[in-house]
Each structure stands twice: as C-alpha cells, then as structure tokens.
Scaffold this active site. Sequence first.
Site, PDB file in Angstrom:
ATOM      1  N   GLY A 109      -1.664 -14.567   7.922  1.00  0.00           N
ATOM      2  CA  GLY A 109      -1.942 -14.905   6.526  1.00  0.00           C
ATOM      3  C   GLY A 109      -3.292 -14.400   6.065  1.00  0.00           C
ATOM      4  O   GLY A 109      -3.868 -14.916   5.111  1.00  0.00           O
TER       5      GLY A 109
ATOM      6  N   GLU B 128      11.912  -6.959   5.394  1.00  0.00           N
ATOM      7  CA  GLU B 128      10.926  -7.753   4.648  1.00  0.00           C
ATOM      8  C   GLU B 128      11.451  -8.082   3.245  1.00  0.00           C
ATOM      9  O   GLU B 128      11.328  -9.206   2.769  1.00  0.00           O
ATOM     10  CB  GLU B 128       9.602  -6.981   4.573  1.00  0.00           C
ATOM     11  CG  GLU B 128       8.530  -7.748   3.872  1.00  0.00           C
ATOM     12  CD  GLU B 128       7.154  -7.645   4.529  1.00  0.00           C
ATOM     13  OE1 GLU B 128       7.045  -7.135   5.655  1.00  0.00           O
ATOM     14  OE2 GLU B 128       6.194  -8.079   3.883  1.00  0.00           O
TER      15      GLU B 128
ATOM     16  N   SER C 125      -1.581  -7.765   7.553  1.00  0.00           N
ATOM     17  CA  SER C 125      -0.270  -7.251   7.874  1.00  0.00           C
ATOM     18  C   SER C 125       0.286  -7.728   9.212  1.00  0.00           C
ATOM     19  O   SER C 125       0.908  -6.964   9.946  1.00  0.00           O
ATOM     20  CB  SER C 125      -0.365  -5.731   7.868  1.00  0.00           C
ATOM     21  OG  SER C 125       0.809  -5.202   7.442  1.00  0.00           O
TER      22      SER C 125
ATOM     23  N   SER D 101       7.457 -17.971  19.736  1.00  0.00           N
ATOM     24  CA  SER D 101       6.152 -17.430  19.375  1.00  0.00           C
ATOM     25  C   SER D 101       5.059 -18.271  20.026  1.00  0.00           C
ATOM     26  O   SER D 101       5.240 -19.474  20.241  1.00  0.00           O
ATOM     27  CB  SER D 101       6.014 -17.452  17.851  1.00  0.00           C
ATOM     28  OG  SER D 101       4.694 -17.749  17.477  1.00  0.00           O
TER      29      SER D 101
ATOM     30  N   ASP E 294       1.772   1.614  -3.401  1.00  0.00           N
ATOM     31  CA  ASP E 294       2.956   2.069  -2.648  1.00  0.00           C
ATOM     32  C   ASP E 294       4.247   1.863  -3.446  1.00  0.00           C
ATOM     33  O   ASP E 294       5.052   2.776  -3.581  1.00  0.00           O
ATOM     34  CB  ASP E 294       3.023   1.469  -1.235  1.00  0.00           C
ATOM     35  CG  ASP E 294       3.008  -0.052  -1.154  1.00  0.00           C
ATOM     36  OD1 ASP E 294       2.840  -0.717  -2.200  1.00  0.00           O
ATOM     37  OD2 ASP E 294       3.164  -0.572  -0.026  1.00  0.00           O
TER      38      ASP E 294
ATOM     39  N   HIS F 289      -1.862  -1.497  -4.068  1.00  0.00           N
ATOM     40  CA  HIS F 289      -0.729  -1.747  -4.974  1.00  0.00           C
ATOM     41  C   HIS F 289      -0.211  -0.446  -5.563  1.00  0.00           C
ATOM     42  O   HIS F 289       0.286  -0.424  -6.692  1.00  0.00           O
ATOM     43  CB  HIS F 289      -1.109  -2.755  -6.071  1.00  0.00           C
ATOM     44  CG  HIS F 289      -1.198  -4.163  -5.551  1.00  0.00           C
ATOM     45  ND1 HIS F 289      -0.098  -4.980  -5.426  1.00  0.00           N
ATOM     46  CD2 HIS F 289      -2.243  -4.879  -5.086  1.00  0.00           C
ATOM     47  CE1 HIS F 289      -0.470  -6.154  -4.926  1.00  0.00           C
ATOM     48  NE2 HIS F 289      -1.767  -6.117  -4.695  1.00  0.00           N
TER      49      HIS F 289
ATOM     50  N   ASP G 266       2.526  -1.012   4.884  1.00  0.00           N
ATOM     51  CA  ASP G 266       2.168  -1.696   6.127  1.00  0.00           C
ATOM     52  C   ASP G 266       3.025  -1.232   7.304  1.00  0.00           C
ATOM     53  O   ASP G 266       2.536  -1.019   8.414  1.00  0.00           O
ATOM     54  CB  ASP G 266       2.311  -3.219   5.949  1.00  0.00           C
ATOM     55  CG  ASP G 266       1.545  -3.716   4.735  1.00  0.00           C
ATOM     56  OD1 ASP G 266       0.617  -3.017   4.296  1.00  0.00           O
ATOM     57  OD2 ASP G 266       1.894  -4.794   4.224  1.00  0.00           O
TER      58      ASP G 266
ATOM     59  N   SER H  91       2.743  -9.575   9.450  1.00  0.00           N
ATOM     60  CA  SER H  91       4.209  -9.557   9.346  1.00  0.00           C
ATOM     61  C   SER H  91       4.769  -8.182   9.705  1.00  0.00           C
ATOM     62  O   SER H  91       5.742  -8.071  10.455  1.00  0.00           O
ATOM     63  CB  SER H  91       4.661  -9.985   7.956  1.00  0.00           C
ATOM     64  OG  SER H  91       3.948  -9.298   6.968  1.00  0.00           O
TER      65      SER H  91
ATOM     66  N   TYR I   1       3.000 -11.566  -6.308  1.00  0.00           N
ATOM     67  CA  TYR I   1       3.139 -10.162  -5.894  1.00  0.00           C
ATOM     68  C   TYR I   1       4.360  -9.554  -6.608  1.00  0.00           C
ATOM     69  O   TYR I   1       4.283  -8.479  -7.197  1.00  0.00           O
ATOM     70  CB  TYR I   1       3.292 -10.093  -4.374  1.00  0.00           C
ATOM     71  CG  TYR I   1       3.408  -8.682  -3.834  1.00  0.00           C
ATOM     72  CD1 TYR I   1       2.289  -8.013  -3.345  1.00  0.00           C
ATOM     73  CD2 TYR I   1       4.628  -8.020  -3.815  1.00  0.00           C
ATOM     74  CE1 TYR I   1       2.393  -6.722  -2.844  1.00  0.00           C
ATOM     75  CE2 TYR I   1       4.743  -6.735  -3.319  1.00  0.00           C
ATOM     76  CZ  TYR I   1       3.615  -6.092  -2.836  1.00  0.00           C
ATOM     77  OH  TYR I   1       3.731  -4.813  -2.348  1.00  0.00           O
TER      78      TYR I   1
HETATM   79  C1  GLA Z   1       0.899  -5.830   0.750  1.00  0.00           C
HETATM   80  C2  GLA Z   1       2.249  -5.137   0.789  1.00  0.00           C
HETATM   81  C3  GLA Z   1       2.091  -3.628   0.727  1.00  0.00           C
HETATM   82  C4  GLA Z   1       1.178  -3.211  -0.438  1.00  0.00           C
HETATM   83  C5  GLA Z   1      -0.098  -4.053  -0.445  1.00  0.00           C
HETATM   84  C6  GLA Z   1      -0.940  -3.767  -1.660  1.00  0.00           C
HETATM   85  O1  GLA Z   1       0.189  -5.533   1.901  1.00  0.00           O
HETATM   86  O2  GLA Z   1       2.945  -5.472   1.977  1.00  0.00           O
HETATM   87  O3  GLA Z   1       3.346  -3.024   0.609  1.00  0.00           O
HETATM   88  O4  GLA Z   1       1.844  -3.284  -1.654  1.00  0.00           O
HETATM   89  O5  GLA Z   1       0.186  -5.436  -0.401  1.00  0.00           O
HETATM   90  O6  GLA Z   1      -1.431  -2.470  -1.615  1.00  0.00           O
END
Ligand code: GLA
Length: 401
Positions: free
Chosen positions: A136, A180, A140, A81, A50, A48, A192, A142, A244
């Site tokens: 999920g 995103e 990452s 998919s 970035d 958290h 990510d 996505s 988030y």
């Molecule tokens: C998710 C978000 C990232 C980052 C993390 C926490 O993965 O996509 O951008 O903020 O949470 O570090």
Amino acid sequence: MLNRSSFLPAWDTPEGIRRSSDLFVAAYGSRPAGVWAAPGRVNLIGEHLDYNGGFSLPFALPHRTFVALAPRADEQVRLVSDLAPDAVWSGTLDDLGPGRASGWVAYAGGPAWVLRDEGVPVRGFDAAVASCVPLGAGLSSSAALETAVALALDEVFNQGALGADDAGRARLAAACVRAENEVAGAATGGMDQAVALRSTLGHALLIDSSDASVTQVPLDLEAADLTILVIDTRAPHALADGQYASRRATCERAAARLGVRTLCQVEDPEAALGRLEDRLEIARARHVFTEQGRVRRVVEAVSAGRLREIGPDLDASHASLAGDYEVSCPELDVAVEAARRAGALGARMTGGGFGGSAIALVERAKASAVRDAVAASFAAHGFAAPEFLVASASAPGGRVG
Ligand code: GLA
C-alpha cells in the site's frame, strides 16, 4: 557514505528464498518446485500517462516479492502469505475469476485464471508468498505479486516459453494487467507490470504505452554521486477505489470529445485545450500534455548522463499532479517540500498517488540529512512516521531458486 541501516533494506535472494520456502513447507508439508521473485518499482517521470497512451520511465526496486510454488495435477489452488501465515486460502482455478476472488488473493491468483483463459495450459498449484515490498506504499507490491506468480506458472506449466524473451514477457505483463483490471477490479494501466517483467539491471525502462514497446535507458545514479530516496508516507493508498478510475474516465471522455483514442495522440495540445469546455477535463488533459514534455526532457537528460538536470522537471511534475490532476495529499506535499528544503535537487510523488510514496533526487552525501528533515517535518505536522528506502535500478522478475 550512506548509512543504509536506517533505510528499509531489501532482502537478498537467499533470504527471500528461505522465507517463502519455509512458509511453503509450514503450510503444505512439502517442498516447492522453485522460487520466483519480481520487484516493486518507482516511476521517475511520466505519471498517469500509461492509460493515456503516453510514455513513462519507471525502474525496478531492489525490493522484491518472492513466490515459492509447486504445480498440482488437479484444479485446486492453495495460497498463503507471510502476512497471515496461518490463513491458507483454498479454492479452484474457477474461483480465481472476475467477480469471485478478492483482496490479495485476486492479485496472487488472478494471473492463473487469465493465463488459462488465454490458452496457457495452467492447472492447480500451491504457492507461498513472502515480500519486502512495502504494501500500500504506491511501490507496486500488487504487480510484483502478479508477475512473480505469472513467471512461476509459465515455467511450471508452459516450459517457461513466455518468460524466456521480451515478447513473451510483454504477453505475461498484459495477462497480469487483465488480472488486475478484471479480477482485482483496479482500472490501472500497464506500467507496473511492464517494469517488473521487462526492465534490465542498471536501467530505467522507457515504456511507450501507445504500442507497449520499451527502451532501456541506462540509469547510473552512483556514478553521478546521486541517490533516489523513496519516502513512503504511510498515508493509506488504494487504487481499487473510485478516485483512480475516475481520473481515467475523465481522460477517456476528454479524448473522445477531441476525436482521439487516447489523450497522448493529440497533436496540438494548445488547440485541444481550447476545444474542451469541462473544467476537470481541461485540467486533467493539461497534466497529460505537460507531463509528456517533461518525460521527453528527462529521458534526454538521463540518456546523456546529465542526471542533475532533471530536478526542475520532477518538481514541475509534482505541481501538475497536485494541481491539475489532484492525486496528491498533504503527506506527499509535505514530503516533497521538506526534501527540497533539505537540499534535494527535485522531488515528486510517484505512482498512482492518493497517499503512497514520493521520490527525491539527492546527493548521496545528503541522503541521511534529507531523510531526517522529512521525518522531522512529518512529526511537526502530526503525521505518522514515514519509512525510507534507497532506490537503485534493479533486476526484473525471474526464477531465483
Ligand atoms: C498506478 C497504476 C499504473 C499507473 C500509475 C500512475 O501505479 O498501477 O498503471 O497508472 O498508477 O502513473
């Protein structure tokens, strides 16, 4: 020796090509122009940070999303998919814009809309997606999807001009972040997408989100006889929901109050905490400030090959994310506790939190024992069985077929 059969395997390149191409042929009756792949990730430390303008240290997983794609001469887009092979989505590029696309289509198609919006000559296309990145799971999936599609579109419509070097890949990453944020409606930062596009094999990627610059940090777990065990708690995890975004908003409010653009620009954290009054702003800012110190220490230790020393900072990061940032959950807490009890050198949740995955740094010889202990602890708590992966610093996205 690690018994890999009981860890979720990553598809090798031929398997990913076969699965995505077969799906493409079945859905559209023709061959794709090529296949591109991009990895999921775990974050070693710097959580958290970035969107707070700080550092993070993720690395690419061997688990990748494969996209078989062919350009079209018109503006039509078709997407399919492997999760629903009979449900082909079909629309136009305009249908992939903000407020129009939703669900996985926003992640698969959003980059096309953004790239065109930014002047890249993207037209319509057909694409088929097959992935072994758990969905999920906070790993990452996505960003893996967005970046694989973006690399494919850059190559078929733009001569691969952006995918060819790090500066271009930084632009592709930024476009995927826009997809995103604006199309999928998830207020995530850029960690990510950066790691999926800009990492190198055998390295973690130190990302400085204040200017999007990156440094490759060698990460040779095997040489240190260590492994990073990923524990997918299977607890539902969604970043497009309010939690988030509300963490991000609280940090932005605190930064504004302190007169800085992002919390990581604060020069005297102690004084800054003294100036904040809101209880939540103080707690969230404290996580940001203390996590920055942990990233610094971990980067120093990893760069010097002293991997065994980072355990306490992994543990402290988890405590801070659970206590000050409040993004953990019972399953993540049980996972890290059980891993530590079974001998992990350190463990923490990784990624956005609210479910998803934890990582544990373990001696290679102990990986199976730690896995079994975590599984037993989940069963004792009445949680669904977790899934396990072995992480090693893998390659970034690119064309594979
Ligand atoms: C998710 C978000 C990232 C980052 C993390 C926490 O993965 O996509 O951008 O903020 O949470 O570090």
